[in-house]
Design a protein around this motif. Structure first.
Motif, PDB file in Angstrom:
ATOM      1  N   SER A   1      33.718  42.553  65.597  1.00 49.54           N
ATOM      2  CA  SER A   1      33.947  41.060  65.890  1.00 49.54           C
ATOM      3  C   SER A   1      32.498  40.617  65.763  1.00 49.54           C
ATOM      4  CB  SER A   1      34.588  40.999  67.131  1.00 49.54           C
ATOM      5  OG  SER A   1      33.931  41.513  68.301  1.00 49.54           O
ATOM      6  N   ILE A   2      32.772  39.244  66.056  1.00 44.25           N
ATOM      7  CA  ILE A   2      31.295  38.499  65.886  1.00 44.25           C
ATOM      8  C   ILE A   2      31.604  37.291  67.072  1.00 44.25           C
ATOM      9  CG2 ILE A   2      31.447  36.893  64.235  1.00 44.25           C
ATOM     10  CD1 ILE A   2      28.474  37.379  63.832  1.00 44.25           C
ATOM     11  N   GLU A   3      30.529  36.958  67.958  1.00 45.85           N
ATOM     12  CA  GLU A   3      30.622  35.773  68.789  1.00 45.85           C
ATOM     13  C   GLU A   3      29.283  35.014  68.671  1.00 45.85           C
ATOM     14  OE1 GLU A   3      31.566  36.901  72.598  1.00 45.85           O
ATOM     15  OE2 GLU A   3      33.363  38.084  72.154  1.00 45.85           O
ATOM     16  N   GLN A   4      29.195  33.823  69.060  1.00 41.24           N
ATOM     17  CA  GLN A   4      28.047  33.044  68.959  1.00 41.24           C
ATOM     18  C   GLN A   4      26.957  33.633  69.801  1.00 41.24           C
ATOM     19  OE1 GLN A   4      28.220  28.762  69.467  1.00 41.24           O
ATOM     20  NE2 GLN A   4      30.338  28.726  68.554  1.00 41.24           N
ATOM     21  N   ASP A   5      27.226  34.538  70.744  1.00 41.36           N
ATOM     22  CA  ASP A   5      26.193  35.313  71.514  1.00 41.36           C
ATOM     23  C   ASP A   5      25.341  36.276  70.668  1.00 41.36           C
ATOM     24  OD1 ASP A   5      26.739  33.473  73.793  1.00 41.36           O
ATOM     25  OD2 ASP A   5      27.786  35.195  74.675  1.00 41.36           O
ATOM     26  N   ASP A   6      26.164  36.644  69.925  1.00 49.14           N
ATOM     27  CA  ASP A   6      25.649  37.626  68.737  1.00 49.14           C
ATOM     28  C   ASP A   6      24.385  37.197  67.856  1.00 49.14           C
ATOM     29  OD1 ASP A   6      27.470  39.719  69.593  1.00 49.14           O
ATOM     30  OD2 ASP A   6      28.758  39.104  68.221  1.00 49.14           O
ATOM     31  N   PHE A   7      24.540  35.793  67.770  1.00 49.59           N
ATOM     32  CA  PHE A   7      23.277  35.292  66.863  1.00 49.59           C
ATOM     33  C   PHE A   7      21.922  35.247  67.853  1.00 49.59           C
ATOM     34  CE2 PHE A   7      26.484  32.649  64.831  1.00 49.59           C
ATOM     35  CZ  PHE A   7      26.911  33.399  64.061  1.00 49.59           C
TER      36      PHE A   7
END
Length: 67
Positions: free
Chosen positions: A26-32
């Protein structure tokens, strides 16, 4: 987005997002805030490149690549 045209910089981000989803499912904006995205300019740069479509793009990529 079928038929969408992306700039080279957007494609660089899309490849990094794909690789992240492949490893994390998965990916979320926090991963940026993490490598490699923070090296590309973080969430601010992502919004600069993809605009308000970013959340929908992440959701679509999550659904398609994690399946």
């Amino acid at each position: 987005a079928a038929g969408a045209t992306f700039t080279p910089q957007q494609r660089q981000w899309l490849v990094a997002i794909k690789d992240h989803i492949a490893g994390s499912l998965s990916i979320e904006q926090d991963d940026f805030d993490q490598v490699p995205f923070n090296q590309f300019g973080g969430v601010g740069k992502a919004y600069e490149l993809f605009g308000d479509d970013l959340p929908a793009l992440l959701e679509e990529l999550d659904g398609r690549l994690a399946a």
